[in-house]
Design a protein around this motif. Structure first.
Motif, PDB file in Angstrom:
ATOM      1  N   THR A 175       1.025  -1.290   0.092  1.00 47.23           N
ATOM      2  CA  THR A 175       0.058  -0.106   0.038  1.00 47.23           C
ATOM      3  C   THR A 175       0.757   1.190  -0.117  1.00 47.23           C
ATOM      4  O   THR A 175       0.358   2.517  -0.267  1.00 47.23           O
ATOM      5  CB  THR A 175      -1.132   0.203   1.244  1.00 47.23           C
ATOM      6  OG1 THR A 175       0.059   0.166   2.386  1.00 47.23           O
ATOM      7  CG2 THR A 175      -1.602  -1.299   1.425  1.00 47.23           C
ATOM      8  N   THR A 212     -11.933   8.329   1.846  1.00 47.09           N
ATOM      9  CA  THR A 212     -11.535   8.361   0.512  1.00 47.09           C
ATOM     10  C   THR A 212     -10.149   8.692   0.314  1.00 47.09           C
ATOM     11  O   THR A 212      -9.558   8.414  -0.568  1.00 47.09           O
ATOM     12  CB  THR A 212     -12.519   9.313   0.007  1.00 47.09           C
ATOM     13  OG1 THR A 212     -14.053   9.008   0.278  1.00 47.09           O
ATOM     14  CG2 THR A 212     -12.487   9.606  -1.665  1.00 47.09           C
ATOM     15  N   ALA A 264      -8.261   5.759   0.692  1.00 47.54           N
ATOM     16  CA  ALA A 264      -8.238   4.689  -0.380  1.00 47.54           C
ATOM     17  C   ALA A 264      -7.501   5.327  -1.858  1.00 47.54           C
ATOM     18  O   ALA A 264      -6.880   4.524  -2.512  1.00 47.54           O
ATOM     19  CB  ALA A 264      -9.645   4.543  -0.667  1.00 47.54           C
ATOM     20  N   THR A 265      -7.564   6.665  -2.048  1.00 49.37           N
ATOM     21  CA  THR A 265      -6.965   7.161  -2.975  1.00 49.37           C
ATOM     22  C   THR A 265      -5.431   7.136  -2.929  1.00 49.37           C
ATOM     23  O   THR A 265      -4.723   6.806  -3.925  1.00 49.37           O
ATOM     24  CB  THR A 265      -7.392   8.658  -3.202  1.00 49.37           C
ATOM     25  OG1 THR A 265      -8.717   8.939  -3.251  1.00 49.37           O
ATOM     26  CG2 THR A 265      -6.904   9.353  -4.411  1.00 49.37           C
ATOM     27  N   ALA A 300      -4.596   3.365  -3.590  1.00 52.05           N
ATOM     28  CA  ALA A 300      -4.577   3.137  -5.240  1.00 52.05           C
ATOM     29  C   ALA A 300      -3.526   3.664  -5.764  1.00 52.05           C
ATOM     30  O   ALA A 300      -3.137   3.408  -6.748  1.00 52.05           O
ATOM     31  CB  ALA A 300      -6.059   3.825  -5.541  1.00 52.05           C
ATOM     32  N   VAL A 330      -4.704  -0.397 -11.617  1.00 47.85           N
ATOM     33  CA  VAL A 330      -5.925  -0.162 -10.519  1.00 47.85           C
ATOM     34  C   VAL A 330      -7.151   0.246 -11.057  1.00 47.85           C
ATOM     35  O   VAL A 330      -6.936   1.038 -11.965  1.00 47.85           O
ATOM     36  CB  VAL A 330      -5.496   0.781  -9.412  1.00 47.85           C
ATOM     37  CG1 VAL A 330      -6.405   1.184  -8.496  1.00 47.85           C
ATOM     38  CG2 VAL A 330      -4.154   0.295  -8.681  1.00 47.85           C
ATOM     39  N   PHE A 386     -10.712   2.393 -10.234  1.00 50.51           N
ATOM     40  CA  PHE A 386     -11.258   2.938  -9.191  1.00 50.51           C
ATOM     41  C   PHE A 386     -12.641   3.464  -9.362  1.00 50.51           C
ATOM     42  O   PHE A 386     -13.062   4.191 -10.505  1.00 50.51           O
ATOM     43  CB  PHE A 386     -10.440   4.115  -8.961  1.00 50.51           C
ATOM     44  CG  PHE A 386     -10.618   4.800  -7.398  1.00 50.51           C
ATOM     45  CD1 PHE A 386     -11.937   5.421  -7.091  1.00 50.51           C
ATOM     46  CD2 PHE A 386      -9.813   4.868  -6.354  1.00 50.51           C
ATOM     47  CE1 PHE A 386     -12.179   5.837  -5.944  1.00 50.51           C
ATOM     48  CE2 PHE A 386      -9.770   5.345  -5.327  1.00 50.51           C
ATOM     49  CZ  PHE A 386     -11.133   5.959  -5.061  1.00 50.51           C
ATOM     50  N   SER A 446     -15.703   5.461  -8.686  1.00 54.17           N
ATOM     51  CA  SER A 446     -15.860   6.654  -7.689  1.00 54.17           C
ATOM     52  C   SER A 446     -17.309   6.980  -7.960  1.00 54.17           C
ATOM     53  O   SER A 446     -17.631   7.730  -8.991  1.00 54.17           O
ATOM     54  CB  SER A 446     -14.846   7.834  -8.197  1.00 54.17           C
ATOM     55  OG  SER A 446     -15.312   9.026  -7.371  1.00 54.17           O
ATOM     56  N   VAL A 506     -11.061  -0.629  -6.310  1.00 52.46           N
ATOM     57  CA  VAL A 506     -11.382   0.220  -5.385  1.00 52.46           C
ATOM     58  C   VAL A 506     -12.804   0.713  -5.633  1.00 52.46           C
ATOM     59  O   VAL A 506     -13.274   1.134  -6.781  1.00 52.46           O
ATOM     60  CB  VAL A 506     -10.523   1.638  -5.053  1.00 52.46           C
ATOM     61  CG1 VAL A 506     -11.107   2.162  -3.912  1.00 52.46           C
ATOM     62  CG2 VAL A 506      -9.146   1.080  -4.785  1.00 52.46           C
ATOM     63  N   ASP A 563     -15.886   3.299  -4.264  1.00 50.91           N
ATOM     64  CA  ASP A 563     -15.933   4.156  -3.222  1.00 50.91           C
ATOM     65  C   ASP A 563     -17.503   4.927  -3.434  1.00 50.91           C
ATOM     66  O   ASP A 563     -17.602   5.607  -4.382  1.00 50.91           O
ATOM     67  CB  ASP A 563     -14.870   5.510  -3.365  1.00 50.91           C
ATOM     68  CG  ASP A 563     -14.842   6.845  -2.503  1.00 50.91           C
ATOM     69  OD1 ASP A 563     -15.978   6.476  -1.585  1.00 50.91           O
ATOM     70  OD2 ASP A 563     -14.556   7.549  -2.741  1.00 50.91           O
ATOM     71  N   TYR A 564     -18.610   4.509  -2.749  1.00 51.16           N
ATOM     72  CA  TYR A 564     -18.405   3.494  -1.724  1.00 51.16           C
ATOM     73  C   TYR A 564     -19.596   2.487  -1.775  1.00 51.16           C
ATOM     74  O   TYR A 564     -20.477   2.703  -2.731  1.00 51.16           O
ATOM     75  CB  TYR A 564     -18.462   4.199  -0.063  1.00 51.16           C
ATOM     76  CG  TYR A 564     -19.669   5.096  -0.162  1.00 51.16           C
ATOM     77  CD1 TYR A 564     -20.718   4.894   0.518  1.00 51.16           C
ATOM     78  CD2 TYR A 564     -19.608   6.461  -0.588  1.00 51.16           C
ATOM     79  CE1 TYR A 564     -21.739   5.660   0.852  1.00 51.16           C
ATOM     80  CE2 TYR A 564     -20.620   7.282  -0.142  1.00 51.16           C
ATOM     81  CZ  TYR A 564     -21.679   7.022   0.751  1.00 51.16           C
ATOM     82  OH  TYR A 564     -22.752   7.684   0.578  1.00 51.16           O
ATOM     83  N   VAL A 581     -10.936  -3.041  -2.491  1.00 51.17           N
ATOM     84  CA  VAL A 581     -11.051  -2.273  -1.254  1.00 51.17           C
ATOM     85  C   VAL A 581     -12.537  -1.669  -1.485  1.00 51.17           C
ATOM     86  O   VAL A 581     -12.541  -0.820  -2.318  1.00 51.17           O
ATOM     87  CB  VAL A 581      -9.883  -1.381  -1.272  1.00 51.17           C
ATOM     88  CG1 VAL A 581     -10.145  -0.364  -0.092  1.00 51.17           C
ATOM     89  CG2 VAL A 581      -8.592  -2.302  -1.133  1.00 51.17           C
TER      90      VAL A 581
END
Length: 495
Positions: free
Chosen positions: A200, A229, A232-233, A236, A261, A263, A265, A344, A346-347, A385
């Protein structure tokens, strides 16, 4: 083989009509082998299903053989014919046909090869079926079915077909997983931080978790303002920036460090997310960037950071209101087209279930979502995540550190997650309790603020493959950046 029956089974020759892929001879050879030696059933039953046979009679014969063996009974022409009444197959002498299948079985050694041929042809028929569905749906699509949704449904069907029912599953010799375990150790030795999972970039967190492990569902939860957030950002971006790929012998690209990755959002736009990352990397407040209150030197720093970030493998999907099925389809597509090592979300509470019942029962819908995310993590073999909200009951306690019971609709989330982490910042709550300046209480409050300023806690409340506990991190609120907390053994490294 059994010439008198092939024409019946194939429906007769027709040069102007393309029949779906099948091999009647292979089906006959396999059934004959199974009738001669029932032990061959165990070699094929774990991947070959009744529906994989093309001919209806063969489906019935195979189904009866499997059921007889499951009950511990012998499957022979004599026992099988009992379960196929003559009136059900008017155009064939079933007892004679079963006897011919057994008599013409040349060998049982090739039973597994016959089964694989039958399975592969069934997959080809399924591909044709998916193609026909795509065409028919495109012609007759209802008004509320968008082309994008049709594409996602088609992708889901193709991916499920590719991933289910493989004939290389089941029990395997211990040497095979042992080899993979050694390979995992070798990869960990080569990877930054010597971790078995994805690093990470936060040293203490990596030491506690061993990195983010493939197939794990990691829940990252916190109350608004805690910085979930941002964390997590940060994670990532750290993983995407560390990416280093290596071409394998089969031509595919494999990450030897960091990873690709994806993501999702669901709350913030991609521009807001990009601004956060720029702020984190440059140390310039995102508020100042948005308002344009930057000088020439700061603009140059932003330009340099943007150029560096331009080519990292971080892919953002800002679509709101996604269902778990749509998210899964898009994740599969990303893995197929670009590769994927971390996902990832969110959320979690902003996802919707794929069933209408979800609108009536939110707990059931969250259960479907968390179960779907865990299944997707296993299917894609990547860590996911997923950020999650906490209930307001946290605010009613004197100690506001979160617990597992604080997860909203927590039952299924806690059950499905491999790791549950909470972000907590004492500073957030303490700064709202400032007493009147100049008083003794204010001096005491100031001391407490100095002790917690710039500190954050990541509380690991659950971890299937490691210890729980609290990890201390550094947090810069103005640039939403988490980092390693300075320790005596790291002073030389930092300087």
């Amino acid at each position: 083989m059994i010439e008198t029956n092939i024409v019946r089974l194939q429906g007769g020759p027709d040069k102007n009509y393309r029949t779906s892929p099948h091999n009647i001879e292979a089906e006959q050879a396999l059934l004959g082998a199974l009738l001669v030696n029932n032990d061959a059933v165990e070699r094929v039953a774990d991947f070959l299903d009744t529906r994989h046979f093309h001919d209806g009679l063969h489906q019935r014969i195979y189904d009866i053989i499997i059921k007889l063996r499951r009950d511990g009974k012998s499957a022979t022409p004599v026992t099988v014919k009992t379960f196929i009444p003559p009136q059900d197959v008017a155009d064939i002498d079933v007892p004679r046909y079963l006897a011919l299948l057994a008599a013409e079985a040349t060998t049982i050694i090739n039973a597994q090869d016959y089964a694989r041929t039958i399975y592969d042809l069934a997959v080809r028929r399924s591909l044709i079926g998916i193609g026909e569905d795509i065409v028919n749906t495109a012609y007759d699509a209802p008004v509320d079915l968008s082309p994008r949704l049709q594409i996602e449904q088609a992708e889901k069907g193709l991916f499920e077909l590719a991933e289910t029912g493989r004939y290389d599953n089941g029990f395997q010799k211990f040497g095979q997983p042992l080899t993979r375990a050694i390979e995992m150790a070798a990869n960990a030795f080569q990877r930054d931080g010597h971790l078995s999972g994805l690093a990470t970039g936060l040293t203490d967190l990596d030491e506690r978790m061993g990195g983010l492990q493939p197939s794990d569902l990691v829940i990252l939860a916190g109350r608004p303002g805690m910085g979930k957030t941002a964390l997590a950002t940060n994670i990532a971006y750290n993983i995407a920036r560390a990416y280093r790929g290596e071409i394998q012998a089969d031509g595919t690209m494999k990450a030897v460090n960091g990873g690709v990755v994806g993501f999702f959002s669901l709350e913030m736009s991609s521009e807001q997310l990009a601004t956060r990352i720029i702020s984190e990397q440059t140390g310039i407040s995102s508020d100042m960037i948005r308002r344009g209150r930057i000088n020439e030197g700061e603009y140059a720093r932003i330009s340099v950071a943007a150029e560096e970030m331009h080519n990292i493998p971080l892919y953002i999907d800002q679509t709101g209101g996604l269902s778990i099925a749509q998210l899964a389809a898009r994740a599969r597509r990303l893995k197929r087209q670009r590769g994927l090592d971390l996902l990832v979300v969110d959320y979690l509470q902003l996802l919707t279930g794929s069933s209408r019942r979800g609108a009536e029962n939110r707990v059931q819908e969250i259960t479907e979502i968390s179960t779907g995310l865990k299944a997707l993590a296993k299917e894609l073999s990547v860590p996911i995540v997923a950020l999650s909200q906490l209930s307001r009951q946290v605010e009613s306690r004197d100690d506001k550190r979160p617990q597992l019971s604080d997860l909203r609709e927590s039952g299924s989330i806690e059950q499905d997650a491999d790791v549950v982490m909470f972000v907590f910042r004492e500073e957030y709550y303490l700064k709202n309790k400032e007493p009147k300046p100049g008083t003794e209480e204010h001096f005491k409050w100031q001391d407490e603020m100095n002790n917690v300023h710039g500190r954050a806690e990541v509380i690991i409340g659950k971890q299937r493959h490691g210890p729980t506990g609290t990890v201390q991190l550094h947090f810069q609120a103005e640039v939403t950046r988490f980092g390693n907390l300075a320790r005596e053994d790291r002073l030389a490294e930092r300087h």
